[in-house]
Design a protein around this motif. Sequence first.
Motif, PDB file in Angstrom:
ATOM      1  N   ARG A  52       0.848  -1.193   0.000  1.00  0.00           N
ATOM      2  CA  ARG A  52       0.000   0.000   0.000  1.00  0.00           C
ATOM      3  C   ARG A  52       0.879   1.236   0.000  1.00  0.00           C
ATOM      4  O   ARG A  52       2.041   1.186   0.384  1.00  0.00           O
ATOM      5  N   GLU A  70      -0.558   6.198   8.276  1.00  0.00           N
ATOM      6  CA  GLU A  70      -1.764   6.410   9.088  1.00  0.00           C
ATOM      7  C   GLU A  70      -2.199   5.111   9.764  1.00  0.00           C
ATOM      8  O   GLU A  70      -2.593   5.108  10.929  1.00  0.00           O
ATOM      9  N   GLN A  71      -2.115   4.010   9.040  1.00  0.00           N
ATOM     10  CA  GLN A  71      -2.509   2.722   9.613  1.00  0.00           C
ATOM     11  C   GLN A  71      -1.551   2.295  10.727  1.00  0.00           C
ATOM     12  O   GLN A  71      -1.974   1.683  11.703  1.00  0.00           O
ATOM     13  N   GLU A 127      -3.965   1.205  19.057  1.00  0.00           N
ATOM     14  CA  GLU A 127      -4.763   0.041  19.462  1.00  0.00           C
ATOM     15  C   GLU A 127      -4.023  -0.817  20.493  1.00  0.00           C
ATOM     16  O   GLU A 127      -4.639  -1.456  21.342  1.00  0.00           O
ATOM     17  N   LEU A 184      -4.960  -5.737   7.011  1.00  0.00           N
ATOM     18  CA  LEU A 184      -5.720  -4.614   6.441  1.00  0.00           C
ATOM     19  C   LEU A 184      -5.567  -4.610   4.926  1.00  0.00           C
ATOM     20  O   LEU A 184      -4.559  -5.041   4.387  1.00  0.00           O
ATOM     21  N   GLN A 239      -0.872   6.110   3.302  1.00  0.00           N
ATOM     22  CA  GLN A 239      -1.916   5.263   3.883  1.00  0.00           C
ATOM     23  C   GLN A 239      -1.312   4.346   4.945  1.00  0.00           C
ATOM     24  O   GLN A 239      -1.876   4.185   6.035  1.00  0.00           O
ATOM     25  N   ALA A 240      -0.169   3.766   4.647  1.00  0.00           N
ATOM     26  CA  ALA A 240       0.478   2.870   5.605  1.00  0.00           C
ATOM     27  C   ALA A 240       0.853   3.617   6.881  1.00  0.00           C
ATOM     28  O   ALA A 240       0.663   3.098   7.985  1.00  0.00           O
ATOM     29  N   SER A 297      -1.324  -6.772  12.760  1.00  0.00           N
ATOM     30  CA  SER A 297      -2.634  -6.236  12.377  1.00  0.00           C
ATOM     31  C   SER A 297      -2.575  -5.500  11.042  1.00  0.00           C
ATOM     32  O   SER A 297      -3.550  -5.441  10.313  1.00  0.00           O
ATOM     33  N   LEU A 298      -1.413  -4.939  10.731  1.00  0.00           N
ATOM     34  CA  LEU A 298      -1.267  -4.201   9.467  1.00  0.00           C
ATOM     35  C   LEU A 298      -1.356  -5.118   8.274  1.00  0.00           C
ATOM     36  O   LEU A 298      -1.844  -4.709   7.200  1.00  0.00           O
ATOM     37  N   ARG A 328       0.052   4.367  12.789  1.00  0.00           N
ATOM     38  CA  ARG A 328      -0.321   5.163  13.964  1.00  0.00           C
ATOM     39  C   ARG A 328      -1.542   4.551  14.664  1.00  0.00           C
ATOM     40  O   ARG A 328      -1.581   4.444  15.887  1.00  0.00           O
ATOM     41  N   ALA A 329      -2.546   4.143  13.876  1.00  0.00           N
ATOM     42  CA  ALA A 329      -3.762   3.545  14.441  1.00  0.00           C
ATOM     43  C   ALA A 329      -3.458   2.200  15.102  1.00  0.00           C
ATOM     44  O   ALA A 329      -3.980   1.904  16.185  1.00  0.00           O
ATOM     45  N   ALA A 330      -2.616   1.379  14.484  1.00  0.00           N
ATOM     46  CA  ALA A 330      -2.274   0.066  15.042  1.00  0.00           C
ATOM     47  C   ALA A 330      -1.501   0.222  16.350  1.00  0.00           C
ATOM     48  O   ALA A 330      -1.724  -0.528  17.301  1.00  0.00           O
TER      49      ALA A 330
END
Length: 132
Positions: A11, A18-19, A26, A130, A15-16, A126-127, A21-23
């Motif tokens: 990806r 941001e993902q 979590e 996605l 985008q990666a 988790s990444l 940071r979210a992971a």
Amino acid sequence: MDYGMSVRLDRPFGQAAEQVRAALKEQGFGVLTEIDVQATMREKLGEQMEPYLILGACNPPLAHRALGVDRRIGLLLPCNVVVRGDGEQTVVEALEPRIMVTVTGQAELDPVAQEAASRLEAALDSLTSLTA
């Protein structure tokens, strides 16, 4: 022991990032610092390179426990997570927290390092589930 753990994602870099940071969030990590290495190299040296971020991730309860064992452990904190472009893919790498135990020789840090490693591994894993 390898000093890092990594995943390769199909990806775009933005985008990666941001993902990532979210992971991290979590798994209880906040991003305390963010270094845009690409911009720094361009501005300071006039050099071009791929997109490259260093995120300083911190899980406060784990950091507190580690500091309770060894106040100097702050030299090894926060946990660095690198997000870097590699062609059409993005590579995400995290420092292996168990290195803290090796570097300090403090076995009392092992449970903290083990938990931090498990949480970082879960974030990276988790990444991969996605979609791009």
